[in-house]
Design a protein around this motif. Structure first.
Motif, PDB file in Angstrom:
ATOM      1  N   ALA A 190       0.931   2.400  33.510  1.00 59.04           N
ATOM      2  CA  ALA A 190      -0.524   2.535  33.498  1.00 59.04           C
ATOM      3  C   ALA A 190      -1.031   3.025  32.146  1.00 59.04           C
ATOM      4  CB  ALA A 190      -0.970   3.494  34.598  1.00 59.04           C
ATOM      5  N   ASP A 191      -0.188   3.764  31.444  1.00 58.73           N
ATOM      6  CA  ASP A 191      -0.598   4.389  30.178  1.00 58.73           C
ATOM      7  C   ASP A 191      -0.086   3.620  28.967  1.00 58.73           C
ATOM      8  OD1 ASP A 191      -2.046   6.404  28.951  1.00 58.73           O
ATOM      9  OD2 ASP A 191      -0.286   7.684  28.668  1.00 58.73           O
ATOM     10  N   SER A 192       0.455   2.417  29.163  1.00 59.57           N
ATOM     11  CA  SER A 192       1.000   1.624  28.062  1.00 59.57           C
ATOM     12  C   SER A 192       0.295   0.277  27.969  1.00 59.57           C
ATOM     13  CB  SER A 192       2.501   1.376  28.260  1.00 59.57           C
ATOM     14  OG  SER A 192       3.209   2.580  28.374  1.00 59.57           O
ATOM     15  N   ASP A 193       0.207  -0.240  26.756  1.00 57.08           N
ATOM     16  CA  ASP A 193      -0.343  -1.573  26.558  1.00 57.08           C
ATOM     17  C   ASP A 193       0.736  -2.642  26.681  1.00 57.08           C
ATOM     18  OD1 ASP A 193      -2.874  -0.444  25.961  1.00 57.08           O
ATOM     19  OD2 ASP A 193      -2.218  -0.074  23.898  1.00 57.08           O
ATOM     20  N   ASN A 194       1.990  -2.256  26.417  1.00 56.67           N
ATOM     21  CA  ASN A 194       3.089  -3.200  26.454  1.00 56.67           C
ATOM     22  C   ASN A 194       4.408  -2.431  26.456  1.00 56.67           C
ATOM     23  OD1 ASN A 194       4.369  -5.716  26.429  1.00 56.67           O
ATOM     24  ND2 ASN A 194       4.410  -5.813  24.190  1.00 56.67           N
TER      25      ASN A 194
END
Length: 233
Positions: A190-194
């Protein structure tokens, strides 16, 4: 963790390193593991340009393939079509923090929530925190090299024996879930873009100038967040 044989086999064959990998083994300064500089076709390329350098055919390094030299003088082996230079640079700086024993630098490349979560886990279960864990890792790497060391090469390649990066990332985070005892995986996603999952190897030279594998084909996970990459561990 699983190992890939590709980089270690090439290095042991080409550079005649009889005992590169092995945790806790000190290097014998009288051994024949020394790697001598070989002639390299560099034309106008210089350290830090990021341009590919092709070793001359017939030299010790030829079979290792083309590489780039970072602005820190480390030889980087990776496919730029597969991995952005930023992720390789993060891996380089991450390991330089171990080389230099710099905990504050180390934390710059660790996923923020991992720092807090691991600190709490270590304190609760073992009575010490992440800084002591970092120092222990530094001690282990130094012991493996028989003293202080200087990183010379880093190779990044796709993970072997894994169906996909996504599967590898899920397995990595599932292991953290089990260790932390909570659903850490969901919060990371949820807290990462990739997420990028890969295999890496690191070579270093000891105080006598002998070069050997510091880390041989281990898996690592990176999370991209706001254009920056962070790892776990």
């Amino acid at each position: 963790m699983k190992k890939s044989a590709i980089f270690s086999l090439i290095l042991s064959a080409v550079l005649c390193a009889g005992s590169f990998a092995g945790c806790g083994k000190k290097k014998d300064s009288s051994s024949s593991d020394e790697v001598k500089d070989s002639s390299v076709t560099e034309t106008t390329q210089s350290a830090g340009t990021g341009e590919l350098i092709y070793p001359d055919e017939g030299t010790q390094e030829y079979e290792l393939g083309a590489y780039r030299i970072s602005d820190k003088g480390i030889k980087l082996y990776y496919e730029d079509a597969e991995y952005p230079k930023e992720i390789v640079s993060t891996l380089e700086n991450y390991f330089l923090s171990f080389q230099n024993g710099d905990f504050n630098e180390y934390k710059k490349y660790i996923f923020p929530s991992y720092i807090d979560t691991m600190e709490k886990k270590l304190q609760a279960d073992y009575g010490y925190g992440l800084e002591q864990s970092f120092k222990s890792q530094c001690d282990s790497l130094n012991e493996n090299m028989g003293g202080s060391f200087e990183i010379t090469r880093i190779k990044v390649e796709p993970p072997l024996e894994i169906e996909s990066e996504e599967v590898g990332a899920d397995e990595f985070l599932d292991n953290l879930n089990e260790f932390f005892g909570n659903d850490y995986k969901t919060s990371v996603k949820a807290d990462s873009d990739n997420l990028r999952y890969m295999t890496f190897s690191v070579m270093a030279k000891d105080t006598d100038g002998n070069e050997s594998l510091l880390v041989s084909s281990f898996y690592i996970l990176f999370a991209e967040k706001d254009g920056k990459y962070y790892t776990f561990g």
